[in-house]
Design a protein around this motif. Structure first.
Motif, mmCIF file in Angstrom:
data_model
loop_
_atom_site.group_PDB
_atom_site.id
_atom_site.type_symbol
_atom_site.label_atom_id
_atom_site.label_comp_id
_atom_site.label_asym_id
_atom_site.label_seq_id
_atom_site.Cartn_x
_atom_site.Cartn_y
_atom_site.Cartn_z
ATOM 1 N N ASP A 172 0.819 -1.207 0.000
ATOM 2 C CA ASP A 172 0.000 0.000 0.000
ATOM 3 C C ASP A 172 0.857 1.263 0.000
ATOM 4 O OD1 ASP A 172 -2.199 -1.638 0.010
ATOM 5 O OD2 ASP A 172 -2.619 -1.384 2.155
ATOM 6 N N ALA A 220 0.780 4.011 -2.973
ATOM 7 C CA ALA A 220 0.509 5.421 -2.691
ATOM 8 C C ALA A 220 1.617 6.308 -3.248
ATOM 9 C CB ALA A 220 0.368 5.634 -1.185
ATOM 10 N N CYS A 221 2.841 5.849 -3.144
ATOM 11 C CA CYS A 221 3.969 6.613 -3.682
ATOM 12 C C CYS A 221 3.875 6.706 -5.204
ATOM 13 C CB CYS A 221 5.282 5.962 -3.267
ATOM 14 S SG CYS A 221 6.728 6.868 -3.814
#
Length: 57
Positions: free
Chosen positions: A24, A28-29
């Motif tokens: 996750d 997200a990055c």
């Protein structure tokens, strides 16, 4: 300073676990990079060579 006090200070502290899976965090990055990166500039238009009529011989 007592011996027990200095031993407590030098002992490494356990790191808190964030509870977020690495998958996750990486997703997200990648999403943040995709949103914050501007689109590439359009390629310049190529000019077609000017066709000139040749004179008859």
């Amino acid at each position: 300073m007592s011996a027990t006090h200095s031993a407590r200070e030098s002992a490494p502290r356990p790191q808190p676990v964030s509870g977020v899976p690495m998958r996750d965090l990486l997703a997200a990055c990648a999403a943040a990079a995709a949103v914050s990166t501007p689109p590439p500039a359009p390629e310049p238009r190529r000019r077609e060579p000017v066709r000139r009529h040749r004179e008859a011989a």
